[in-house]
Design a protein around this motif. Structure first.
Motif, PDB file in Angstrom:
ATOM      1  N   SER A 146      54.391  44.772   5.576  1.00  0.00           N
ATOM      2  CA  SER A 146      54.908  44.275   4.254  1.00  0.00           C
ATOM      3  C   SER A 146      55.242  42.862   4.452  1.00  0.00           C
ATOM      4  CB  SER A 146      56.601  44.961   4.344  1.00  0.00           C
ATOM      5  OG  SER A 146      57.333  44.697   5.276  1.00  0.00           O
ATOM      6  N   THR A 150      52.435  38.318  -2.735  1.00  0.00           N
ATOM      7  CA  THR A 150      51.367  39.290  -3.147  1.00  0.00           C
ATOM      8  C   THR A 150      50.099  38.584  -2.900  1.00  0.00           C
ATOM      9  OG1 THR A 150      51.631  38.399  -5.332  1.00  0.00           O
ATOM     10  CG2 THR A 150      52.977  40.319  -4.902  1.00  0.00           C
ATOM     11  N   ARG A 157      44.783  43.017   2.524  1.00  0.00           N
ATOM     12  CA  ARG A 157      44.219  44.294   2.208  1.00  0.00           C
ATOM     13  C   ARG A 157      42.560  44.424   2.225  1.00  0.00           C
ATOM     14  NH1 ARG A 157      48.064  44.322  -1.881  1.00  0.00           N
ATOM     15  NH2 ARG A 157      49.909  45.952  -1.596  1.00  0.00           N
ATOM     16  N   ASP A 200      49.114  50.228   6.053  1.00  0.00           N
ATOM     17  CA  ASP A 200      49.746  50.356   4.711  1.00  0.00           C
ATOM     18  C   ASP A 200      50.343  48.932   4.231  1.00  0.00           C
ATOM     19  OD1 ASP A 200      50.997  50.973   2.490  1.00  0.00           O
ATOM     20  OD2 ASP A 200      52.355  52.695   3.168  1.00  0.00           O
ATOM     21  N   ARG A 202      52.080  46.648   1.931  1.00  0.00           N
ATOM     22  CA  ARG A 202      53.174  46.861   0.465  1.00  0.00           C
ATOM     23  C   ARG A 202      54.100  45.622   0.623  1.00  0.00           C
ATOM     24  NH1 ARG A 202      56.770  51.919   2.590  1.00  0.00           N
ATOM     25  NH2 ARG A 202      54.607  52.932   2.701  1.00  0.00           N
ATOM     26  N   GLN A 203      54.460  45.227  -0.806  1.00  0.00           N
ATOM     27  CA  GLN A 203      55.282  44.189  -1.202  1.00  0.00           C
ATOM     28  C   GLN A 203      56.545  44.506  -0.808  1.00  0.00           C
ATOM     29  OE1 GLN A 203      55.893  42.798  -5.123  1.00  0.00           O
ATOM     30  NE2 GLN A 203      56.274  40.632  -4.266  1.00  0.00           N
TER      31      GLN A 203
END
Length: 282
Positions: A146, A150, A157, A200, A202-203
């Motif tokens: 995390s 962004t 990613r 994984d 995620r923000q």
């Protein structure tokens, strides 16, 4: 009377009041504390946003943000003021400690990387899982990666990095975990799918009142991010970490971060590595 106090060559107007307001806004949104010596950094990073929107004064930009509290520009504002300094296996002594902690496991492992940046740290964690657990069990494990930024997450990613950076790893790791680019991708390397599959991204804003997480983790990496928070924020985040860590779990922190006297939820186990001092309350 407001004073611009701009350095020569700074064509956009940044007053003392503007800078103070920017410091207040980034603290409110992300918990980041900006000292007075960060003024030039703030100017250089946000000046790009002003020029993009055809503005000449920071006050104009701040007024736009105030008028549009849910605008996407807030995301760009936060991204611009977030620092992303990272590398593969940075602070390398932590990864053998993680390997020792999970060695011999017969169940999937869960690790949370709470400041993922552009991905080098969570991918380093994933490599450690594969090297320690073997491909089958590591492939069933999970690394939650995390970050508040962004833009950094979008790069992470892709799993694509300059080949020069990747070649700083051992030859064995390069062969096992990366695919070298060719043609238009010459000079680049991509993380192999089996590695990226368990990460994984995620923000998540550590300063937010709610974290979209569930379950507990065998380890939490929160390295070199708490230095940007004040003491009350650090203590609050540490207390929130405790229920997410398994009773024997490890909390890895940055080399310049010391929380021994900040929280009674954790006790020091080794160099910048903590364990729970007591069982978290249900």
């Amino acid at each position: 009377m407001q004073t611009p106090a701009n350095l020569p060559g700074q064509d956009l107007l940044l007053t003392d009041a503007d800078f103070a307001r920017i410091c207040q806004l980034i603290y409110e949104r992300a918990g980041i504390v900006l000292a007075a010596n960060k003024r030039d950094m703030v100017y250089s990073r946000l000046a790009k946003r002003l020029r993009l929107h055809g503005m000449s004064q920071f006050s104009e930009y701040l007024e736009r943000l105030a008028r549009q509290p849910k605008a996407r520009e807030w995301e760009a504002f936060t991204n611009a003021l977030t620092t992303n300094l990272t590398a593969f296996f940075r602070e390398a002594h932590h990864f053998p400690m993680l390997a020792e902690h999970i060695a011999g496991r017969h169940e999937p492992v869960r690790v949370w990387c709470a400041a993922a940046s552009t991905g080098e740290e969570p991918y380093s964690i994933a490599m450690t899982l594969f090297e320690t657990l073997g491909a089958q069990l590591a492939g069933q494990s999970q690394v939650i990666a995390s970050d508040i930024d962004t833009d950094a997450l979008a790069k992470a990613r892709t799993g694509v990095y300059p080949l020069k950076q990747v070649l700083e790893l051992s030859e064995e790791r390069v062969k096992r975990f990366f695919l070298k680019g060719s043609g238009s991708h010459l000079g680049l390397a991509r993380v192999r799918p089996e590695l990226s599959r368990i990460v994984d991204f995620r923000q998540l804003n550590l300063h937010a009142p709610h974290w979209d997480l569930s379950g507990q983790f065998d380890a939490i990496f929160c390295r070199n991010i708490m230095i940007y928070f004040d003491k009350p924020s650090q203590a609050r985040i540490l207390k929130r970490f405790a229920p997410y860590l398994k009773p024997d779990g490890l909390l890895f922190t940055g080399h310049s971060e010391n929380f021994t006297y900040l929280s009674d939820d954790f006790k020091l186990r080794g160099h910048t590595v903590y364990t729970l001092a007591k069982k978290p309350k249900a």
